[in-house]
Design a protein around this motif. Sequence first.
Motif, short mmCIF file in Angstrom:
data_model
loop_
_atom_site.label_atom_id
_atom_site.label_comp_id
_atom_site.label_asym_id
_atom_site.label_seq_id
_atom_site.Cartn_x
_atom_site.Cartn_y
_atom_site.Cartn_z
N TYR A 121 2.84 -49.43 14.46
CA TYR A 121 4.13 -48.77 14.65
C TYR A 121 4.39 -48.40 16.10
CZ TYR A 121 3.82 -48.63 9.61
OH TYR A 121 3.68 -49.01 8.29
N GLY A 122 3.92 -49.25 17.00
CA GLY A 122 4.20 -49.05 18.40
C GLY A 122 3.44 -47.92 19.07
N VAL A 123 2.45 -47.34 18.37
CA VAL A 123 1.67 -46.23 18.93
C VAL A 123 0.41 -46.80 19.58
CG1 VAL A 123 0.42 -44.10 18.45
CG2 VAL A 123 2.56 -44.61 17.24
N GLU A 124 0.24 -46.52 20.85
CA GLU A 124 -0.90 -47.03 21.61
C GLU A 124 -2.21 -46.51 21.05
OE1 GLU A 124 -2.46 -47.13 26.28
OE2 GLU A 124 -0.94 -45.69 25.63
N SER A 125 -3.29 -47.26 21.25
CA SER A 125 -4.63 -46.80 20.87
C SER A 125 -4.88 -45.41 21.43
CB SER A 125 -5.68 -47.77 21.41
OG SER A 125 -6.96 -47.18 21.39
N ALA A 171 -13.54 -47.38 12.94
CA ALA A 171 -13.75 -48.63 13.68
C ALA A 171 -12.41 -49.29 13.97
CB ALA A 171 -14.66 -49.56 12.90
N GLU A 172 -11.54 -49.30 12.96
CA GLU A 172 -10.20 -49.85 13.15
C GLU A 172 -9.40 -48.99 14.12
OE1 GLU A 172 -6.75 -52.27 12.51
OE2 GLU A 172 -8.90 -52.59 12.19
N PHE A 173 -9.53 -47.67 14.00
CA PHE A 173 -8.81 -46.73 14.88
C PHE A 173 -9.20 -46.95 16.33
CE2 PHE A 173 -8.63 -42.14 16.42
CZ PHE A 173 -7.25 -42.15 16.65
N HIS A 174 -10.46 -47.23 16.58
CA HIS A 174 -10.94 -47.38 17.96
C HIS A 174 -10.75 -48.80 18.50
CE1 HIS A 174 -13.31 -43.63 19.03
NE2 HIS A 174 -12.71 -43.34 17.89
N PHE A 175 -11.07 -49.80 17.69
CA PHE A 175 -11.15 -51.16 18.23
C PHE A 175 -10.16 -52.14 17.60
CE2 PHE A 175 -15.55 -49.40 18.47
CZ PHE A 175 -15.59 -49.23 19.84
N GLY A 176 -9.42 -51.66 16.60
CA GLY A 176 -8.57 -52.57 15.85
C GLY A 176 -7.15 -52.65 16.35
N ASP A 177 -6.25 -53.00 15.43
CA ASP A 177 -4.85 -53.22 15.77
C ASP A 177 -4.14 -51.89 16.04
OD1 ASP A 177 -5.19 -55.98 15.28
OD2 ASP A 177 -4.91 -55.65 13.12
N THR A 178 -3.00 -51.98 16.75
CA THR A 178 -2.14 -50.81 16.92
C THR A 178 -1.02 -50.90 15.90
OG1 THR A 178 -0.83 -51.97 18.60
CG2 THR A 178 -2.66 -50.59 19.37
N ILE A 190 -3.77 -43.37 12.18
CA ILE A 190 -4.98 -43.84 11.51
C ILE A 190 -4.57 -44.61 10.27
CG2 ILE A 190 -7.07 -43.15 10.26
CD1 ILE A 190 -7.36 -40.80 12.11
N ARG A 191 -5.04 -45.84 10.17
CA ARG A 191 -4.74 -46.69 9.03
C ARG A 191 -5.74 -46.44 7.92
NH1 ARG A 191 -6.21 -51.22 6.40
NH2 ARG A 191 -4.65 -52.83 5.93
N GLU A 192 -5.27 -46.14 6.72
CA GLU A 192 -6.14 -45.99 5.56
C GLU A 192 -6.14 -47.26 4.71
OE1 GLU A 192 -5.93 -42.39 3.30
OE2 GLU A 192 -5.20 -41.24 5.01
#
Length: 699
Positions: free
Chosen positions: A474-478, A465-472, A677-679
């Motif tokens: 280290y400058g890497v776009e969604s 959910a964070e990967f798709h709709f959350g924050d970006t 992907i943020r863990e």
Amino acid sequence: MPLRRTPQLNDGNIAEKRAEIARYFTNTFDTYTRLFDCLRDDTGFYQKPIALRHPLIFYFGHTATFFINKLILAKLISARINPHMESIFAVGVDEMSWDDLSEAHFDWPSVDAVREYRAKVRATVLDLINTLELVLPIDWDNSWWPIVMGIEHERIHLETSTVLIRQQVLAKVQSLPEWPICQETGQAPKNKLITVPAGAVNIGKAFDSAFYGWDNEYGQHQAEVAEFKASQYLVSNQEFLEFVEDGGYTQDHVWTEEGLAWRQYTEAKHPTFWRWHNGWRLRLMTEEIAMPWDWPVEVNYHEAKAFCAWKTAESGQKIRMPTEDEWYRLCAEAGVNEVGEAPAAANLHLDHFASSCPVTRFQHGRWYDVVGNVWQWTETAIYPFNHFKVHPLYDDFTTPTFDGEHNLIKGGSWISAGNEARLSARYAFRRHFFQHAGFRYVAANTEASSSTAYYESDKLLSEYAEFHFGDTWYGVESFPKALADIAIEAMQGKVTGKALDLGCACGRASFELARQFDTVEGVDFSANFIGLAARMAEQGEVHYARVEEGDLVSYHTRTLNALGLDAYADRVAFYQGDACNLKPQFTGYDLVLAANLIDRLYQPSRFLAEMAPRINAGGLLIIASPYTWLEEHTPKHEWLGGFKKDGESYSTLDGLKAHLSRHFRLVGEPRKVPFVIRETQHKFQHTLSELTIWERLPE
């Protein structure tokens, strides 16, 4: 015609346990097969009992395909029996927004073909039971777990299919001696309230439990329950008649807002199984009988809730249905025990009748029918216990129902068997659904606690959910947005009518593609992912708990509006599906996007082979993958690359070219698309996905 009891899974002689499970399987499988003999002829299989369900032919095939699909997922078998049936019979059981109930999309097989298929499945499962190494105990990680799962799954459908047969047109069904109804009826008792003392409940199944359980049963829940009074009997048809005759179905003020909307939409004027033919009669599974006034009334939650509001006004007491916790206190006070091998001391397990019976028939302490006869609606919307987790082979058994719209039913009915009949069982249905379910009421000074908005807490689902709709980060776009942008750019000058986002996960790329495409269909194997995507499409927002550190989480709400995508939600639809065995209706696409998918498929070669006929000439297939081939997902002989072939390195790109070159041409050079992907707040995965674009050649 009693059903065998669910087996103990933690000890015993290996040979005897193998034989016991074989008997449990055949008893369940064969009883379910014979249930459909209650349909008078084949036409009854194809006429829908109700609009919100598939025709019965689907359910006849569904339980068998469940075995095959789960056994393949568990890598216990390698070959399908009938890929077409294992696709069309796979999903569509609960009324979820992603269920496809359009009959235009299904060319149902013949009844004889499904019978033949069921026979093949029976032989396959029995062979597996007779040959698969068995080590006790059988727990979540044991290779036998999916076998027992399949059996218990069929036990559920044994019950729910009797409801559908009961809802079928009477002329389409027939009574059979194997399903004898209760012949007892008499004067209904006058109900009264009996005090249940205050006490503690401590519920939740341990993961080393001796008996099979569904995911929602595991974990821990403790509560202190205040004193309340519970009705001695289930509400009988006679007691409910007072509500009907007093105009209960016309008194808007006793209905909740949701219940009133249901009543007005359906124009309900009495319980769904009541019939008026110069007097009240009752529809049973295969026949109508003179109204047995001392049997329990069968209603949905809305009707039970309206009765309680009416009863509150009539009695001057605060009347409602019990909560799940209160039901467990009632069980404890009534001295209810688990069903053993002897005939049940309750109308359960088909031990007595193939119907309800008088509410005075089975006494439990000072009450009657604390378990059995009919399920009992509760005020509790199903929720996860502490330490809840999903089983990887069935991640969508419960989590799609953690939406505040599915209420728990407790106690079981006359046909509840196996896991259903155990006290730990937690089954929940939408409040307007009908099962063999009624209710008892309680008088309490405390309000029934209602669940707060459910924040998705499953770790993987929250990460995505964070990967798709959350924050970006280290400058890497969604990543999903980046893929959609690349796809839209590649489609310049081409028709952009219909797109498929295959392996869509939580759906961000689907919404992004809808900026350009008229229609976008998102498909994913995980119902959890599809459920979250569908909620975003329907409600415009999702909620989830993001892990920060250890047990510490932060709560987040993400909206389509904030992403600038709310105007496109009506162009998107989400479906659960298997990329290696898609249903026939998924075709006619101008674009198929398969993101981070192929290296997670059990048969990627089949997926690639199926793409050409589903994509229009000139359309594009876009594949993105980090090519992290693992045998836990894909058998090594199915890897597309990442190995030595004829002494030379053979890459996944080499494999893609070999599989696709007949029907596609590679457009441009592969490119690397990064994603993060943020863990937790301190741990991130940074990966490169190789993206290739393939144009469909004309035939």
